[in-house]
Design a protein around this motif. Structure first.
Motif, PDB file in Angstrom:
ATOM      1  N   PHE A   1       0.554  -1.402   0.610  1.00 16.54           N
ATOM      2  CA  PHE A   1      -0.341  -0.208   0.049  1.00 16.54           C
ATOM      3  C   PHE A   1       0.733   1.451   0.032  1.00 16.54           C
ATOM      4  O   PHE A   1       1.650   1.199   0.470  1.00 16.54           O
ATOM      5  N   THR A   2       0.262   2.450  -0.888  1.00 15.49           N
ATOM      6  CA  THR A   2       0.882   3.222  -0.516  1.00 15.49           C
ATOM      7  C   THR A   2       0.135   4.771  -0.496  1.00 15.49           C
ATOM      8  O   THR A   2      -0.339   4.787  -1.445  1.00 15.49           O
ATOM      9  N   ILE A   3       0.380   5.694   0.386  1.00 19.04           N
ATOM     10  CA  ILE A   3      -0.394   6.988   0.000  1.00 19.04           C
ATOM     11  C   ILE A   3       0.836   8.038  -0.689  1.00 19.04           C
ATOM     12  O   ILE A   3       1.594   7.766  -0.543  1.00 19.04           O
ATOM     13  N   SER A   4      -0.194   8.943  -1.380  1.00 19.00           N
ATOM     14  CA  SER A   4       0.651   9.990  -2.291  1.00 19.00           C
ATOM     15  C   SER A   4      -0.507  11.071  -2.474  1.00 19.00           C
ATOM     16  O   SER A   4      -1.738  10.808  -1.539  1.00 19.00           O
ATOM     17  N   SER A   5      -0.468  11.839  -2.848  1.00 17.16           N
ATOM     18  CA  SER A   5      -1.057  13.078  -3.065  1.00 17.16           C
ATOM     19  C   SER A   5      -0.551  14.111  -4.228  1.00 17.16           C
ATOM     20  O   SER A   5      -0.024  14.157  -4.983  1.00 17.16           O
ATOM     21  N   ASP A   6      -1.781  14.400  -4.495  1.00 16.00           N
ATOM     22  CA  ASP A   6      -1.833  15.990  -5.255  1.00 16.00           C
ATOM     23  C   ASP A   6      -2.539  17.069  -4.671  1.00 16.00           C
ATOM     24  O   ASP A   6      -3.902  17.502  -5.054  1.00 16.00           O
ATOM     25  N   ASN A   7      -2.033  17.851  -4.660  1.00 21.26           N
ATOM     26  CA  ASN A   7      -2.138  18.816  -3.451  1.00 21.26           C
ATOM     27  C   ASN A   7      -3.115  19.883  -5.088  1.00 21.26           C
ATOM     28  O   ASN A   7      -3.436  20.505  -3.960  1.00 21.26           O
ATOM     29  N   ALA A   8      -2.324  20.394  -6.529  1.00 28.88           N
ATOM     30  CA  ALA A   8      -3.441  21.019  -6.600  1.00 28.88           C
ATOM     31  C   ALA A   8      -4.196  20.554  -6.746  1.00 28.88           C
ATOM     32  O   ALA A   8      -5.514  21.942  -6.966  1.00 28.88           O
ATOM     33  N   LYS A   9      -4.865  19.046  -6.788  1.00 29.90           N
ATOM     34  CA  LYS A   9      -6.438  19.023  -6.631  1.00 29.90           C
ATOM     35  C   LYS A   9      -6.641  18.094  -5.374  1.00 29.90           C
ATOM     36  O   LYS A   9      -8.139  17.965  -5.990  1.00 29.90           O
ATOM     37  N   ASN A  10      -6.505  18.882  -4.794  1.00 25.19           N
ATOM     38  CA  ASN A  10      -7.074  18.323  -2.859  1.00 25.19           C
ATOM     39  C   ASN A  10      -6.888  17.302  -2.675  1.00 25.19           C
ATOM     40  O   ASN A  10      -8.666  16.282  -2.822  1.00 25.19           O
ATOM     41  N   THR A  11      -6.292  16.203  -3.261  1.00 19.50           N
ATOM     42  CA  THR A  11      -6.764  14.682  -3.951  1.00 19.50           C
ATOM     43  C   THR A  11      -5.979  13.796  -3.149  1.00 19.50           C
ATOM     44  O   THR A  11      -4.035  14.066  -3.429  1.00 19.50           O
ATOM     45  N   VAL A  12      -6.500  12.954  -2.915  1.00 23.24           N
ATOM     46  CA  VAL A  12      -4.917  11.788  -1.911  1.00 23.24           C
ATOM     47  C   VAL A  12      -5.143  10.302  -1.951  1.00 23.24           C
ATOM     48  O   VAL A  12      -6.330  10.252  -2.334  1.00 23.24           O
ATOM     49  N   PHE A  13      -4.439   9.595  -2.441  1.00 17.83           N
ATOM     50  CA  PHE A  13      -4.603   8.547  -2.854  1.00 17.83           C
ATOM     51  C   PHE A  13      -4.460   7.267  -2.017  1.00 17.83           C
ATOM     52  O   PHE A  13      -3.315   7.277  -1.500  1.00 17.83           O
ATOM     53  N   LEU A  14      -4.456   6.146  -2.011  1.00 17.90           N
ATOM     54  CA  LEU A  14      -3.946   4.905  -1.691  1.00 17.90           C
ATOM     55  C   LEU A  14      -3.842   3.940  -2.827  1.00 17.90           C
ATOM     56  O   LEU A  14      -4.975   3.772  -2.875  1.00 17.90           O
ATOM     57  N   GLN A  15      -2.641   3.371  -3.466  1.00 18.12           N
ATOM     58  CA  GLN A  15      -2.792   2.466  -4.349  1.00 18.12           C
ATOM     59  C   GLN A  15      -3.030   1.192  -2.886  1.00 18.12           C
ATOM     60  O   GLN A  15      -1.682   0.851  -2.347  1.00 18.12           O
ATOM     61  N   LEU A  16      -3.848   0.074  -3.830  1.00 19.47           N
ATOM     62  CA  LEU A  16      -3.121  -0.847  -3.250  1.00 19.47           C
ATOM     63  C   LEU A  16      -3.115  -2.435  -4.225  1.00 19.47           C
ATOM     64  O   LEU A  16      -3.003  -2.019  -5.098  1.00 19.47           O
ATOM     65  N   SER A  17      -2.062  -2.726  -3.773  1.00 24.67           N
ATOM     66  CA  SER A  17      -1.113  -4.496  -4.733  1.00 24.67           C
ATOM     67  C   SER A  17      -1.365  -5.826  -4.061  1.00 24.67           C
ATOM     68  O   SER A  17      -0.912  -5.358  -2.872  1.00 24.67           O
ATOM     69  N   SER A  18      -1.471  -6.242  -5.108  1.00 15.07           N
ATOM     70  CA  SER A  18      -0.660  -7.414  -4.508  1.00 15.07           C
ATOM     71  C   SER A  18      -1.762  -8.025  -3.360  1.00 15.07           C
ATOM     72  O   SER A  18      -1.468  -8.409  -2.042  1.00 15.07           O
ATOM     73  N   LEU A  19      -2.877  -7.264  -3.672  1.00 15.55           N
ATOM     74  CA  LEU A  19      -4.431  -8.006  -2.318  1.00 15.55           C
ATOM     75  C   LEU A  19      -4.505  -8.897  -2.814  1.00 15.55           C
ATOM     76  O   LEU A  19      -4.422 -10.247  -3.481  1.00 15.55           O
ATOM     77  N   ASN A  20      -4.997  -8.856  -1.404  1.00 15.60           N
ATOM     78  CA  ASN A  20      -5.292 -10.695  -0.833  1.00 15.60           C
ATOM     79  C   ASN A  20      -7.143 -10.351  -0.173  1.00 15.60           C
ATOM     80  O   ASN A  20      -7.109  -9.528  -0.069  1.00 15.60           O
ATOM     81  N   ALA A  21      -7.372 -11.512   0.506  1.00 13.83           N
ATOM     82  CA  ALA A  21      -8.843 -11.978   0.478  1.00 13.83           C
ATOM     83  C   ALA A  21      -9.331 -10.999   2.104  1.00 13.83           C
ATOM     84  O   ALA A  21     -10.129 -10.345   2.360  1.00 13.83           O
ATOM     85  N   GLU A  22      -7.731 -10.585   2.666  1.00 13.07           N
ATOM     86  CA  GLU A  22      -7.623  -9.975   4.338  1.00 13.07           C
ATOM     87  C   GLU A  22      -7.370  -8.629   4.181  1.00 13.07           C
ATOM     88  O   GLU A  22      -8.173  -7.764   5.086  1.00 13.07           O
TER      89      GLU A  22
END
Length: 129
Positions: free
Chosen positions: A68-89
């Motif tokens: 999981f990686t958190i990042s932001s685009d301040n100009a768009k007033n947006t924060v992202f959470l990239q989820l990878s290698s997801l599992n059922a948990e």
């Protein structure tokens, strides 16, 4: 009216990826810390990542580091959470939250605690095995 809106959730197969977004209306993220939390059925809400918008410092739950990686685009007033290698948990409702980052080292000290001032309604992430 202050509002946080999450988007990007959905159904994904194990091993897949999703990118969640959190946008705000009624205020800007300047000076705030934004946290991502998740809550699975029957479990307590768990903090997974935090970012302070003024300096971009982040803190991530140890068990999801590298996935999981958190990042932001301040100009768009947006924060992202990239989820990878997801599992059922990882199946849960994912929430974003905002709080004035008025303490030093906010994310590492407080960022994963569910004490934020503003909360979104959540977006469902379902991982099929």
């Amino acid at each position: 009216e202050v509002q946080l809106v999450e988007s990007g959730g959905g159904l994904v197969q194990a091993g897949g990826s999703l990118r969640l977004s959190c946008t705000a209306s009624g205020f800007t993220f300047d000076g705030y810390a934004i946290g991502w939390f998740r809550q699975a059925p029957g479990k307590e809400r768990e903090g997974v990542a935090c970012i302070t918008m003024s300096d971009g410092l982040t803190y991530t739950l140890t068990s999801v580091v590298g996935r999981f990686t958190i990042s932001s685009d301040n100009a768009k007033n947006t924060v992202f959470l990239q989820l990878s290698s997801l599992n059922a948990e990882d199946t849960a409702v994912y929430y974003c939250a905002a709080d004035p980052a008025n303490k030093p080292n906010f994310c590492s000290g407080y960022g994963l605690l569910p004490t934020y001032h503003y909360w979104g309604q959540g977006t469902q992430v379902t991982v099929s095995s």
